[in-house]
Design a protein around this motif. Structure first.
Motif, PDB file in Angstrom:
ATOM      1  N   ALA A 391       0.859  -1.184   0.000  1.00 41.41           N
ATOM      2  CA  ALA A 391       0.000   0.000   0.000  1.00 41.41           C
ATOM      3  C   ALA A 391       0.895   1.233   0.000  1.00 41.41           C
ATOM      4  CB  ALA A 391      -0.908  -0.008   1.223  1.00 41.41           C
ATOM      5  N   LEU A 392       0.719   2.099  -0.980  1.00 41.24           N
ATOM      6  CA  LEU A 392       1.598   3.255  -1.146  1.00 41.24           C
ATOM      7  C   LEU A 392       1.046   4.505  -0.467  1.00 41.24           C
ATOM      8  CD1 LEU A 392       2.542   2.759  -4.903  1.00 41.24           C
ATOM      9  CD2 LEU A 392       3.841   2.052  -2.871  1.00 41.24           C
ATOM     10  N   ALA A 393      -0.148   4.936  -0.854  1.00 44.35           N
ATOM     11  CA  ALA A 393      -0.700   6.193  -0.344  1.00 44.35           C
ATOM     12  C   ALA A 393      -2.213   6.079  -0.245  1.00 44.35           C
ATOM     13  CB  ALA A 393      -0.318   7.358  -1.246  1.00 44.35           C
ATOM     14  N   LEU A 394      -2.762   6.642   0.813  1.00 45.77           N
ATOM     15  CA  LEU A 394      -4.211   6.699   1.017  1.00 45.77           C
ATOM     16  C   LEU A 394      -4.639   8.155   0.894  1.00 45.77           C
ATOM     17  CD1 LEU A 394      -6.813   5.166   1.773  1.00 45.77           C
ATOM     18  CD2 LEU A 394      -6.287   5.666   4.171  1.00 45.77           C
ATOM     19  N   ILE A 395      -5.558   8.433  -0.033  1.00 44.03           N
ATOM     20  CA  ILE A 395      -6.064   9.782  -0.270  1.00 44.03           C
ATOM     21  C   ILE A 395      -7.509   9.809   0.194  1.00 44.03           C
ATOM     22  CG2 ILE A 395      -6.451  11.587  -1.981  1.00 44.03           C
ATOM     23  CD1 ILE A 395      -4.348  10.172  -3.740  1.00 44.03           C
ATOM     24  N   THR A 396      -7.808  10.647   1.180  1.00 42.80           N
ATOM     25  CA  THR A 396      -9.159  10.682   1.748  1.00 42.80           C
ATOM     26  C   THR A 396      -9.757  12.076   1.607  1.00 42.80           C
ATOM     27  OG1 THR A 396      -8.222  11.121   3.943  1.00 42.80           O
ATOM     28  CG2 THR A 396      -8.710   8.842   3.398  1.00 42.80           C
ATOM     29  N   HIS A 397     -11.087  12.109   1.401  1.00 44.90           N
ATOM     30  CA  HIS A 397     -11.820  13.372   1.310  1.00 44.90           C
ATOM     31  C   HIS A 397     -12.218  13.780   2.721  1.00 44.90           C
ATOM     32  CE1 HIS A 397     -15.084  16.205   0.394  1.00 44.90           C
ATOM     33  NE2 HIS A 397     -14.491  16.360  -0.783  1.00 44.90           N
ATOM     34  N   THR A 398     -11.700  14.925   3.164  1.00 45.04           N
ATOM     35  CA  THR A 398     -11.930  15.394   4.529  1.00 45.04           C
ATOM     36  C   THR A 398     -12.287  16.869   4.490  1.00 45.04           C
ATOM     37  OG1 THR A 398     -10.281  13.815   5.348  1.00 45.04           O
ATOM     38  CG2 THR A 398     -10.944  15.582   6.847  1.00 45.04           C
ATOM     39  N   GLY A 399     -13.534  17.201   4.826  1.00 42.54           N
ATOM     40  CA  GLY A 399     -13.947  18.596   4.907  1.00 42.54           C
ATOM     41  C   GLY A 399     -13.748  19.372   3.630  1.00 42.54           C
ATOM     42  N   GLY A 400     -14.059  18.775   2.487  1.00 44.21           N
ATOM     43  CA  GLY A 400     -13.897  19.470   1.221  1.00 44.21           C
ATOM     44  C   GLY A 400     -12.485  19.448   0.669  1.00 44.21           C
ATOM     45  N   ASP A 401     -11.563  18.780   1.365  1.00 42.53           N
ATOM     46  CA  ASP A 401     -10.163  18.725   0.958  1.00 42.53           C
ATOM     47  C   ASP A 401      -9.776  17.269   0.756  1.00 42.53           C
ATOM     48  OD1 ASP A 401      -7.523  19.334   0.463  1.00 42.53           O
ATOM     49  OD2 ASP A 401      -7.008  19.749   2.552  1.00 42.53           O
ATOM     50  N   LEU A 402      -8.737  17.047  -0.032  1.00 40.58           N
ATOM     51  CA  LEU A 402      -8.147  15.725  -0.165  1.00 40.58           C
ATOM     52  C   LEU A 402      -6.830  15.713   0.593  1.00 40.58           C
ATOM     53  CD1 LEU A 402      -8.762  14.849  -3.930  1.00 40.58           C
ATOM     54  CD2 LEU A 402     -10.030  14.037  -1.938  1.00 40.58           C
ATOM     55  N   VAL A 403      -6.679  14.731   1.478  1.00 42.30           N
ATOM     56  CA  VAL A 403      -5.467  14.599   2.287  1.00 42.30           C
ATOM     57  C   VAL A 403      -4.726  13.350   1.836  1.00 42.30           C
ATOM     58  CG1 VAL A 403      -4.546  14.269   4.611  1.00 42.30           C
ATOM     59  CG2 VAL A 403      -6.497  15.800   4.245  1.00 42.30           C
ATOM     60  N   VAL A 404      -3.432  13.508   1.545  1.00 36.46           N
ATOM     61  CA  VAL A 404      -2.584  12.401   1.121  1.00 36.46           C
ATOM     62  C   VAL A 404      -1.830  11.865   2.330  1.00 36.46           C
ATOM     63  CG1 VAL A 404      -0.677  11.679  -0.370  1.00 36.46           C
ATOM     64  CG2 VAL A 404      -2.314  13.401  -1.175  1.00 36.46           C
ATOM     65  N   GLN A 405      -1.953  10.569   2.580  1.00 35.79           N
ATOM     66  CA  GLN A 405      -1.284   9.911   3.699  1.00 35.79           C
ATOM     67  C   GLN A 405      -0.292   8.894   3.141  1.00 35.79           C
ATOM     68  OE1 GLN A 405      -1.880  10.111   7.185  1.00 35.79           O
ATOM     69  NE2 GLN A 405      -0.487   8.434   7.718  1.00 35.79           N
ATOM     70  N   ARG A 406       0.962   9.027   3.526  1.00 33.62           N
ATOM     71  CA  ARG A 406       1.979   8.027   3.164  1.00 33.62           C
ATOM     72  C   ARG A 406       1.714   6.743   3.935  1.00 33.62           C
ATOM     73  NH1 ARG A 406       6.825   6.063   5.451  1.00 33.62           N
ATOM     74  NH2 ARG A 406       8.516   5.628   3.962  1.00 33.62           N
ATOM     75  N   GLU A 407       1.553   5.635   3.211  1.00 25.49           N
ATOM     76  CA  GLU A 407       1.356   4.333   3.842  1.00 25.49           C
ATOM     77  C   GLU A 407       2.662   3.532   3.832  1.00 25.49           C
ATOM     78  OE1 GLU A 407      -1.700   3.093   5.283  1.00 25.49           O
ATOM     79  OE2 GLU A 407      -1.998   5.272   5.195  1.00 25.49           O
ATOM     80  N   ALA A 408       3.217   3.288   2.631  1.00 27.41           N
ATOM     81  CA  ALA A 408       4.471   2.519   2.513  1.00 27.41           C
ATOM     82  C   ALA A 408       4.397   1.249   3.356  1.00 27.41           C
ATOM     83  CB  ALA A 408       5.665   3.379   2.916  1.00 27.41           C
TER      84      ALA A 408
END
Length: 438
Positions: A391-408
């Motif tokens: 799993a590389l990256a999780l992109i979630t929709h939060t409050g009208g924004d997209l947040v990129v989370q490093r998973e690695a």
């Protein structure tokens, strides 16, 4: 080599490694190259670095970093046979990120040929407050090439170094409400836009001028946008970033995966160059699980030819399947940020389709290139488990924004369980899977 000395190098494909030792308090560093005529670049396109990784001629490419056992290297690939005849010098530089080179131990530049033989090496020492260095340069002499050990420091970082060679630099400041930009892509063919109706002609007539006047001069061509040096590197201690805060609220965002084999070097030695001779059957697949705001779920991957679509759901498209390693850009998928409110979450992951039993001998780098805003990159940690899916990256929709989370995050499938089902189970997607092929 001593500072100021030079040595002949073959007019061929060469691997340039800028290396140093990592550790607590050691800042990151980045390699770059500048192609010069008369001591200056011809345009900003002659600057090759992390935000502009490939020269238009294909002669110089920035490959990215790897960290093995506390030794960090950032690699440039320079094919001197492909350097344009007008170019006289290829400068090899490094810039510190988050400190000065006085805090960077063991800094060096090393040049290797296709057979992994060292043809030149310069160990830089004595740095103090410098934040950028010209470590060396390739230069032409009578239709041949030489390498010179330079060791010239700058206290003004990458910006000062780039400006000194004629680069126009832009360092934008983003706010929480960046300016609205027009969509990067036209509307899909199914919804053509009607052409605007011209205003009716006025019934009044205007008498012609008594004397012919010269036509107005053509409008000046807009200047090319300056080079942007900003970037975001995700780490274990700082694993997430808001796309809106980086100005990435619209347009296309390309997600790039490239890799190389740690224990072998042959030719270019990586996915972003020519195929590695002993590993040309290696096939990694970049994939994405998606969940849309309306509850629809699915996967974008080469397996089953599920390449997705950019202008209709799921608004994610896999550019293609690079099975040979011959493509210059690795594997890419594109996310349409004009539809960011249609996303609930996106999980970008990679599987080994064939050619290796695990990620143990591979080094991979992930870079997200938004059309607007700074690029986001991170490297994968060394794999110590028999993993065939990460799993590389999780992109979630939060409050009208997209947040990129490093998973690695390396995952080990159970016996008889596919990599896709494994990553689905780990992140609770809840999909049904059937065997597929490509």
């Amino acid at each position: 080599m001593a500072k100021g000395s030079n040595t002949p190098v073959p007019t061929a494909a060469l691997r340039v490694e800028v290396g140093w030792r990592s550790g607590p308090g050691v800042p990151d560093a980045d390699a770059s190259a500048l192609l010069l005529v008369g001591g200056k670049v011809r345009s900003d396109n002659d600057f090759v670095f992390y935000n502009q990784p490939t020269h238009s001629s294909g002669a110089v490419r920035h490959e990215g970093k790897r960290d093995v056992g506390g030794r960090v290297t950032d690699t440039l690939l320079v094919d001197l046979a492909r350097v344009e005849p007008a170019i006289e010098t290829v400068v090899l530089a490094a810039s510190a990120d988050g400190g000065a080179f006085g805090q960077v131990p063991g800094l060096y530049v090393e040049v290797r040929d296709a057979g992994h033989n060292v043809v030149a090496r310069f160990d830089s020492s004595g740095a103090t407050v410098e934040t950028a260095f010209v470590l060396g340069e390739f230069y032409r002499r009578q239709d041949a090439w030489k390498f010179r050990a330079v060791g010239q420091g700058y206290g003004s970082g990458l910006e000062g170094l780039a400006t000194d060679f004629g680069i126009a630099v832009d360092e934008p400041q983003y706010t929480s409400a960046p300016p609205v930009t027009q969509p990067a892509h036209p509307a899909p063919p199914s919804t053509p836009q009607a052409a605007p109706t011209p205003p009716p002609a006025s019934p009044a007539t205007v008498p012609p001028p008594a004397h012919r006047t010269a036509p107005p001069p053509p409008p000046a061509q807009p200047a090319a946008p300056p080079v942007r040096l900003t970037k975001v590197t995700l780490t274990k201690s700082a694993p997430s970033v808001s796309l809106a805060k980086q100005g990435a609220t619209s347009g296309a965002m390309r997600v790039n995966l490239n890799w190389e084999v740690r224990k072998q070097f042959s030719g270019w030695g990586s996915k972003r160059g020519r195929a590695v001779a002993l590993h040309n059957d290696l096939d990694l697949d970049l994939c994405a699980l998606f969940e849309l705001a309306d509850g629809r779920k699915g996967v974008v991957q080469a397996l089953g030819n599920a390449f997705g679509a950019l202008h209709q759901p799921p608004y994610i498209h896999l550019d293609g399947d690079d099975r040979t390693g011959a493509l210059a850009s690795g594997e890419n998928l594109t996310i349409n940020l004009d539809h960011r409110d249609d996303f609930k979450r996106i999980l970008v992951f990679v599987t080994i389709y064939e050619g290796a039993r695990s990620f143990a001998d591979l080094h991979a780098t992930v870079t997200l290139h938004p059309q607007h805003g700074a690029p986001i990159d991170f490297s994968l940690d060394e794999c110590t488990v028999p993993s065939t899916v990460c799993a590389l990256a999780l992109i979630t929709h939060t409050g009208g924004d997209l947040v990129v989370q490093r998973e690695a995050r390396y995952l080990v499938p159970q016996r008889g369980v596919s990599p896709q089902r494994t990553v689905d189970h780990a992140y609770g997607w809840g999909m049904n899977w059937t065997p597929g092929r490509k």
